[in-house]
Design a protein around this motif. Sequence first.
Motif, short mmCIF file in Angstrom:
data_model
loop_
_atom_site.label_atom_id
_atom_site.label_comp_id
_atom_site.label_asym_id
_atom_site.label_seq_id
_atom_site.Cartn_x
_atom_site.Cartn_y
_atom_site.Cartn_z
N LEU A 110 4.00 1.34 -13.15
CA LEU A 110 3.50 0.09 -13.72
C LEU A 110 2.10 0.21 -14.33
O LEU A 110 1.73 -0.62 -15.16
CB LEU A 110 3.46 -0.99 -12.62
CG LEU A 110 4.77 -1.32 -11.91
CD1 LEU A 110 4.52 -2.34 -10.80
CD2 LEU A 110 5.81 -1.84 -12.89
N GLY A 111 1.33 1.19 -13.89
CA GLY A 111 -0.06 1.27 -14.29
C GLY A 111 -0.97 0.66 -13.24
O GLY A 111 -0.53 -0.12 -12.40
N GLN A 112 -2.24 0.99 -13.28
CA GLN A 112 -3.19 0.58 -12.25
C GLN A 112 -3.37 -0.93 -12.17
O GLN A 112 -3.37 -1.51 -11.09
CB GLN A 112 -4.55 1.23 -12.50
CG GLN A 112 -5.59 0.97 -11.42
CD GLN A 112 -5.22 1.60 -10.09
OE1 GLN A 112 -5.10 2.80 -9.98
NE2 GLN A 112 -5.03 0.78 -9.07
N LEU A 116 0.82 -1.21 0.00
CA LEU A 116 0.00 0.00 0.00
C LEU A 116 0.86 1.27 0.00
O LEU A 116 0.54 2.24 -0.68
CB LEU A 116 -0.93 -0.01 1.22
CG LEU A 116 -2.05 -1.06 1.17
CD1 LEU A 116 -2.71 -1.20 2.53
CD2 LEU A 116 -3.09 -0.69 0.11
N LEU A 117 1.96 1.24 0.76
CA LEU A 117 2.86 2.40 0.81
C LEU A 117 3.53 2.64 -0.54
O LEU A 117 3.91 3.78 -0.86
CB LEU A 117 3.92 2.20 1.89
CG LEU A 117 3.44 2.27 3.35
CD1 LEU A 117 4.60 1.94 4.30
CD2 LEU A 117 2.87 3.65 3.67
N ALA A 118 3.68 1.58 -1.32
CA ALA A 118 4.36 1.70 -2.62
C ALA A 118 3.46 2.25 -3.73
O ALA A 118 3.94 2.52 -4.84
CB ALA A 118 4.91 0.34 -3.05
N LYS A 119 2.18 2.45 -3.44
CA LYS A 119 1.23 2.86 -4.48
C LYS A 119 1.65 4.15 -5.20
O LYS A 119 1.61 4.19 -6.45
CB LYS A 119 -0.15 3.04 -3.86
CG LYS A 119 -1.22 3.43 -4.89
CD LYS A 119 -2.60 3.54 -4.28
CE LYS A 119 -3.63 3.92 -5.32
NZ LYS A 119 -5.00 4.00 -4.75
N PRO A 120 2.06 5.23 -4.50
CA PRO A 120 2.42 6.46 -5.22
C PRO A 120 3.57 6.28 -6.20
O PRO A 120 3.68 7.03 -7.18
CB PRO A 120 2.83 7.42 -4.08
CG PRO A 120 2.16 6.88 -2.86
CD PRO A 120 2.15 5.41 -3.03
#
Length: 326
Positions: free
Chosen positions: A94-96, A84-88
């Motif tokens: 990589l894309g959604q 979750l922390l890596a989302k930004p």
Amino acid sequence: MLKLLALDRFTVLLFVMVILASFAPVSGQAAEIFSTITTVAIAVLFFLHGAKLSREAVIEGLMHWKLHTLVFAFTFALFPILGLLAKPVLVPMLGQELYWGFLFMCFLPSTVQSSIAFTSVAQGNVAGAVCSASFSNIIGMFITPLLVAFFILGKSQHGFDPTASIIQITLLLLVPFILGQILRPWVFPYMKKMPKLVKFFDQSSILMVVYGAFSSAVVAGLWHQVSLSTLFLLILACSVLLTLVMVLTIFVPRWMGFDKSDQKTIFFCGSKKTLASGVPMAQILFIGQPLGMIVLPIMIFHQIQLMVCGIIANMWSKQIEIKSEE
């Protein structure tokens, strides 16, 4: 070192399935029949896993609740938090859809066979590994769909209810596993005479699922969506995640005072994610979603974790041999 880094037959076959699906994907009526056969193979696999697992090992392993609690925390808390922390960073990179696959991978339980095998090679607490890895897979049948529902599908599909998915996963994976445990006194003697049976079903069922998943993805235009540069970035992201988790699974148990045998068990059970349970779960949870994109991260992470854990397990085993000779 060169031998350990060499690709084993199963890894080669995984790549063969991806190539085969890329050039000769199964589709239409044939895809439906193939999907049914794959579902039956997965159910048989988990029946055999249930029959193979010793009840004595389960009872012995259950007594070590501190070890299992820590492995559980690494598997279902640390991994999801890091994902979750890596989302930004990962969504722009990589894309959604690939990020969903990466996050889904973080929500998965640990492996069973490889966790036990590596713990045994490194001379760790094998009974603890058997119980911890098995418990992780059983509890993951309920936790993984809930995490997916809340953090992934709940945001993309309004009103998504994970109950139906949990029931399907329970029927496909948990019920055959329990039946295997119940029928173990009658089934296991035959399994001892055919030791390669579980390995055959394990690998063949995964290969079938991967071929089916990538076939549908190729038909939907997977390779027009994933470039070589994106694939490289995904490999890099999986490698960084594995490195972070492995560092923590080495130092946290040591800091908490676990003995060396338990430290090895926590390391091998707490740092890995299952492909065997992950791909069937993805088929159930991500209906109507780009399945090839979803399973690609766990396929890559699986290969990296096996190579790295193989190197470390052999290194620790040789250290013990050297000490015993002194």
